[in-house]
Design an enzyme around this catalytic site. Structure first.
Site, PDB file in Angstrom:
ATOM      1  N   GLN A 196      43.163   0.427   4.578  1.00  0.00           N
ATOM      2  CA  GLN A 196      42.653   0.991   3.328  1.00  0.00           C
ATOM      3  C   GLN A 196      42.116  -0.092   2.398  1.00  0.00           C
ATOM      4  O   GLN A 196      41.369   0.191   1.470  1.00  0.00           O
ATOM      5  CB  GLN A 196      43.765   1.775   2.595  1.00  0.00           C
ATOM      6  CG  GLN A 196      44.181   3.062   3.279  1.00  0.00           C
ATOM      7  CD  GLN A 196      43.113   4.156   3.227  1.00  0.00           C
ATOM      8  OE1 GLN A 196      42.098   4.040   2.527  1.00  0.00           O
ATOM      9  NE2 GLN A 196      43.336   5.228   3.979  1.00  0.00           N
ATOM     10  N   THR A 251      35.714  -0.710  28.491  1.00  0.00           N
ATOM     11  CA  THR A 251      34.363  -0.841  27.971  1.00  0.00           C
ATOM     12  C   THR A 251      34.333  -0.349  26.534  1.00  0.00           C
ATOM     13  O   THR A 251      34.786   0.753  26.244  1.00  0.00           O
ATOM     14  CB  THR A 251      33.381  -0.020  28.828  1.00  0.00           C
ATOM     15  OG1 THR A 251      33.476  -0.471  30.179  1.00  0.00           O
ATOM     16  CG2 THR A 251      31.959  -0.181  28.333  1.00  0.00           C
ATOM     17  N   CYS A 310      49.229  16.386  10.520  1.00  0.00           N
ATOM     18  CA  CYS A 310      49.267  15.929  11.910  1.00  0.00           C
ATOM     19  C   CYS A 310      48.237  16.698  12.708  1.00  0.00           C
ATOM     20  O   CYS A 310      47.681  17.675  12.260  1.00  0.00           O
ATOM     21  CB  CYS A 310      50.662  16.048  12.501  1.00  0.00           C
ATOM     22  SG  CYS A 310      51.237  17.721  12.706  1.00  0.00           S
ATOM     23  N   HIS A 325      36.236   3.644   9.788  1.00  0.00           N
ATOM     24  CA  HIS A 325      35.877   4.882   9.102  1.00  0.00           C
ATOM     25  C   HIS A 325      36.423   4.953   7.683  1.00  0.00           C
ATOM     26  O   HIS A 325      36.226   5.951   7.000  1.00  0.00           O
ATOM     27  CB  HIS A 325      36.324   6.100   9.905  1.00  0.00           C
ATOM     28  CG  HIS A 325      37.810   6.207  10.078  1.00  0.00           C
ATOM     29  ND1 HIS A 325      38.538   5.288  10.813  1.00  0.00           N
ATOM     30  CD2 HIS A 325      38.708   7.100   9.609  1.00  0.00           C
ATOM     31  CE1 HIS A 325      39.808   5.627  10.795  1.00  0.00           C
ATOM     32  NE2 HIS A 325      39.955   6.721  10.075  1.00  0.00           N
ATOM     33  N   GLY A 360      41.888   1.825  13.769  1.00  0.00           N
ATOM     34  CA  GLY A 360      42.972   1.138  13.083  1.00  0.00           C
ATOM     35  C   GLY A 360      44.310   1.306  13.766  1.00  0.00           C
ATOM     36  O   GLY A 360      45.086   0.358  13.902  1.00  0.00           O
TER      37      GLY A 360
END
Lengths: 372, 343
Positions: A171, A229, A314, A193, A69
């Protein structure tokens, strides 16, 4: 283990795992190669693209597959030209830092507040637009509080004024049903994910006619927009998860009831809900526990087998108090340092939630009596 | 778990003994610039702590206590220097931040004890708690623990206290496969890893005030660029050029003056201490004990007269460079009986 951190990552669903197993065996070659091994990889790659496009109601050619994302966000927000950006104070760091960079390069930025979680109305948004070469970059569903902003209304306004609407849908994809046409945005970022696929895969959908410049220099993959790739295995998982999105979306009412159950229990323990003044998705519950520290609660819960989170973490392993909560409650900094985020998904049931509630009671009681 | 050898080996020893462990790293300070490597609170140190926990198969958490550390250790540290004293920040850290926070965490986690890599011994006998020097005289850290409250000490374990020396600690680390058993030690303060206190104070925004250096007769013998760069007993860096060897005898902060003189001026039999804490009840009569006036000092016999909040002491033998701001810790043999801060 009781897993309540779906907004960080959702468990990878069996369909995705199965698709990845097959891809590992059959689609390991370079999809750009002419030979049969490469074509097998290419087939798998394009199948994934079609699955994601189908889930969006989009044309496969408008879906750029990425490594996640954040990459999708950067791919769009890294292109120009733009003179003015309208965003909010509660964006995910991928959007917030990308907008900071634009600002540092001379672009003017308006950051709309969401006090208590109340989303800006479409007319508030409209007032901040400046016509063409204005981008609106907003997160549809907030990763910390689940706050929903009215992106459909924003789309109408941006369209009317000739501005461009970028939606961070990382989200939202898998939690709210939508198609790109009825939504009316100009670009969307997605992350695998968050909806049952593996990490390391994502997508940027862009309305036809909008140019996106690559942020990586390299080969011509993804029509030159995303060199390198691809991780065909991860993308196969992403595609498989996208294919069963309708089932995931159907679970939302049940999940919302489980969330409400948790919310009642936490209020009874003295916690206050963050973002309660606005609309929230039924998968997220962000509370602040007076007198406790979020990072301590998260560790204590982990020791009892409950996986949750607090402020934004973080990568160095430190937690900083949530910038989202600091923005929503500028007069109440304690909320950010006492925050606990519980986020739910389809694999949970009542038994898991009841067990979590018992553990939450124990942990929160202990935290209030501990010396500080 | 700081990521250093001591806390890592302490954890490994307890793990071997069958304790259920949780590894905690306190984030106390952000290292700046090139100081990022090698001593406490650098990202590498957190990673080292995590690797040790992974090796032991125990959970690891990093908790942020920077605000408390700044308020209770760093800010008073700067203030002490600017007031002409030489502070002992590790004493204050143990007393008001580190161990308190760890015990509070233990309560939040439902843990019974907190273990650290301190070289000290806690002896629990017949309902009594005694704090003793670690067996390794060189590494002994009991000095830094004198002010820790009884209620906190009761919750502590010091697995390294019985080890004879640092090499034995490393050997135990290697035996138990601890990943960083050979990591180097740093001798400097964790928040001033390059040892440059003057630089640290300038970065903290303190503008140095130049003043006079005088000898014991009051004659001006030089200029200083800020009293915070001096400590009692200092010989180097006085900037006095040639002439007789001179030492800092005392600092007069109200007059921004540094007084220097010959080595005999450094010796005194007297000491006054404030802000005292006692192991057990406040003694009501003068008594004999040995006093350590800084970490690297062999405790020297003295007669101690306790009062309200402190004590006065007279050493049998004159002691060199009794320095205001340092802790004066009282021992009877190996046992810590109390201490205070030199006035």
């Amino acid at each position: 283990m009781i897993y309540l951190d779906y907004h960080a990552a959702a468990p990878v669903i069996p369909e995705a795992l199965a698709a990845m197993d097959v891809a590992r065996q059959e689609a390991w070659a370079n999809p750009s190669s002419v030979h049969r091994a490469g074509r097998a990889a290419k087939r798998t790659l394009e199948r994934a693209r079609e699955q994601v496009a189908q889930a969006l109601g989009a044309a496969p050619g408008d879906v750029i597959l990425t490594g996640g994302g954040t990459e999708a966000v950067n791919l769009f927000l890294g292109s120009g030209p733009v003179r003015h950006v309208v965003t909010t104070e509660i964006e995910h760091p991928a959007v917030a830092r990308s907008v900071d960079r634009l600002e540092a390069s001379g672009v003017s930025v308006t950051r709309l507040p969401l006090p208590g979680g109340r989303a800006p109305s479409a007319s508030t948004l409209e007032d901040s637009l400046r016509g063409p070469e204005t981008w609106v970059a907003v997160q549809w569903i907030n990763h910390e509080t689940g706050t929903i902003v009215p992106v459909h209304d924003y789309a109408q306004v941006t369209r009317a004024r000739g501005a461009c609407l970028f939606v961070d849908a990382t989200q939202a994809f898998g939690k709210l049903p939508f198609s790109v046409e009825e939504l009316g945005a100009d670009a969307l970022a997605l992350a695998s994910h968050k909806m049952g696929g593996p990490a390391g895969a994502g997508a940027l959908w862009v309305r036809r006619g909008i140019e996106v410049a690559p942020i990586l220099a390299g080969g011509g993959q993804e029509r030159g927009r995303r060199p390198g790739t691809p991780d065909v295995v991860a993308l196969a998982g992403f595609g498989a998860a996208a294919e069963v999105l309708p089932r995931r979306l159907e679970a939302l009412p049940r999940i919302a009831m489980l969330r409400d159950r948790l919310e009642v229990a936490l209020r009874d323990l003295g916690a206050v809900v963050n973002g309660s003044e606005g609309e929230r998705i039924g998968t997220a519950l962000n509370v602040s526990v007076p007198g406790a520290r979020g990072e301590v609660l998260v560790a204590a819960l982990d020791l009892e087998g409950v996986c949750a989170s607090s402020g934004a973490a973080c990568s160095s392993g430190l937690s900083e108090p949530s910038p989202v909560l600091r923005a929503m409650y500028p007069e109440e900094p304690w909320r950010a340092s006492s925050a606990l985020r519980l986020s739910l998904g389809p694999e949970l049931d009542e038994a898991a939630i009841d067990a979590a509630i018992a553990i939450l009671e124990r942990v929160i009681r202990r935290a209030s009596t501990a010396l500080t | 778990m700081s990521g250093g050898v001591d806390s890592s080996v302490a954890a490994a020893l307890l793990h071997e003994q069958g304790y259920e462990l949780v590894g905690v790293t306190l984030h106390l300070w952000d290292a700046e610039g090139e100081q990022k490597v090698g001593r406490c609170c650098a990202p590498e140190d957190r990673d080292d702590a995590r690797r040790v926990c992974d090796h032991l198969g125990i959970p690891h958490y990093v908790l942020d206590e920077r605000e408390a550390f700044r308020e209770h250790v760093v800010t008073p540290f700067a203030r002490e220097y600017l007031e002409g004293r030489t502070p002992a920040p590790c004493v204050h850290c143990n007393r008001t931040v580190k161990l308190q926070k760890l015990v509070a965490l233990a309560d939040s986690f439902g843990a019974t004890h907190v273990a650290t890599g301190h070289y000290a011994r806690l002896v629990r006998e017949a309902g009594d708690l005694r704090l003793l020097r670690g067996r390794d005289r060189e590494k002994d850290q009991s000095y830094f623990l004198f002010g820790v409250s009884r209620s906190i000490l009761e919750r502590l374990l010091f697995p390294l206290g019985e080890l004879p020396n640092k090499e034995a600690t490393r050997a135990e680390g290697r035996r138990l496969g601890v990943p960083n058993a050979d990591k180097g030690d740093s001798q400097e303060l964790c928040f001033v890893p390059d040892g440059d206190i003057g630089g640290f104070l300038s970065r903290a925004g303190h503008a140095p005030r130049p003043g006079r250096i005088e000898d014991e007769t009051g004659a001006v013998v030089g200029e200083h660029s800020g009293i915070e760069r001096f400590t009692v007993g200092q010989r180097k860096g006085l900037g006095l050029g040639g002439g007789p060897v001179r030492y800092v005898l005392r600092i007069v902060p109200d007059e921004n003056r540094v007084v220097v003189g010959g080595e005999d001026g450094l010796f005194t039999r007297r000491l006054r201490a404030a802000d005292a804490s006692w192991f057990g009840s406040l003694p009501d009569a003068p008594f004999e004990a040995s006093i350590r006036i800084r970490h690297r000092h062999e405790p020297a016999p003295a007669r101690i007269v306790p009062h309200e909040s402190g004590f006065e002491a007279e050493f049998l033998e004159p002691q060199r460079a009794v320095t205001p701001g340092q802790a004066a810790v009282l021992y009877r043999g190996d046992e810590v009986v109390g201490g205070g801060f030199i006035v």
